[in-house]
Design a protein around this motif. Structure first.
Motif, short mmCIF file in Angstrom:
data_model
loop_
_atom_site.label_atom_id
_atom_site.label_comp_id
_atom_site.label_asym_id
_atom_site.label_seq_id
_atom_site.Cartn_x
_atom_site.Cartn_y
_atom_site.Cartn_z
N VAL A 66 9.14 -14.06 4.08
CA VAL A 66 9.36 -13.23 3.15
C VAL A 66 9.68 -11.70 4.91
O VAL A 66 9.17 -12.49 5.65
CB VAL A 66 7.63 -12.94 2.29
N VAL A 67 10.42 -10.68 4.21
CA VAL A 67 10.84 -9.79 5.47
C VAL A 67 10.30 -8.65 4.75
O VAL A 67 11.14 -8.77 3.52
CB VAL A 67 11.92 -9.66 5.88
N ARG A 68 9.42 -8.13 5.23
CA ARG A 68 8.96 -6.47 5.10
C ARG A 68 9.51 -5.68 5.54
O ARG A 68 9.49 -5.70 7.04
CB ARG A 68 7.58 -6.77 5.29
N ARG A 69 9.85 -4.91 5.32
CA ARG A 69 10.40 -3.43 5.81
C ARG A 69 9.75 -2.41 5.72
O ARG A 69 9.51 -2.11 4.54
CB ARG A 69 11.58 -3.53 5.38
N ASN A 70 9.38 -1.36 6.26
CA ASN A 70 8.32 -0.43 6.27
C ASN A 70 9.12 0.86 7.13
O ASN A 70 10.17 0.58 8.62
CB ASN A 70 7.71 -0.30 6.67
N SER A 71 8.10 1.90 7.24
CA SER A 71 7.91 3.06 8.24
C SER A 71 6.96 3.16 8.55
O SER A 71 6.09 3.79 8.06
CB SER A 71 9.21 3.45 8.01
#
Length: 129
Positions: A66-71
């Motif tokens: 899984v690749v998580r993306r956020n800010s």
């Protein structure tokens, strides 16, 4: 894709060495990372140093694929965007490109995921870690 408010502590994950960008990141810039022996989770953060803002944060977890993306904006993490099916290779090239609307991720030249800008001043990104 899964979107949820993040309660994760991204600061505890391994990161790359710090790369300073003298004049800020610009639309059309491409960053390529040669990832080798990727058996542990790691994070790449695109940072505006002066405000400690992270317009784009990527967490790779090879165990769950899984690749998580956020800010991280105004001292708050946004909603996680998670996408599974990441390639199982130990060695690959990760390419990150940005335009006026998104960051784009490619693995070995194949489109993998994208992330809409959540912060207007992505051209002020001056550190990648």
């Amino acid at each position: 894709m899964i979107c949820e408010k993040s309660e994760r502590d991204y600061s505890q994950l391994p990161t790359f060495k710090v790369i300073k960008i003298a004049n800020g990141l610009r639309y059309g810039n491409t960053i390529t990372v040669n990832v080798t022996n990727s058996s542990t989770a790691f994070t790449i953060s695109f940072i505006i140093k002066e405000t400690k803002t992270i317009p784009f944060l990527i967490q790779f977890d090879p165990k769950t694929k899984v690749v998580r993306r956020n800010s991280f904006i105004d001292n708050n993490y946004g909603h996680d965007e998670a996408y599974g099916g990441f390639p199982n290779d130990d060695n690959y090239f990760l390419t990150i490109t940005l335009d006026e609307n998104k960051f784009y991720l490619k693995v070995d030249g194949e489109e993998f995921a994208s992330f809409d800008h959540r912060h207007r001043a992505v051209n002020e990104i001056n550190v990648i870690r």
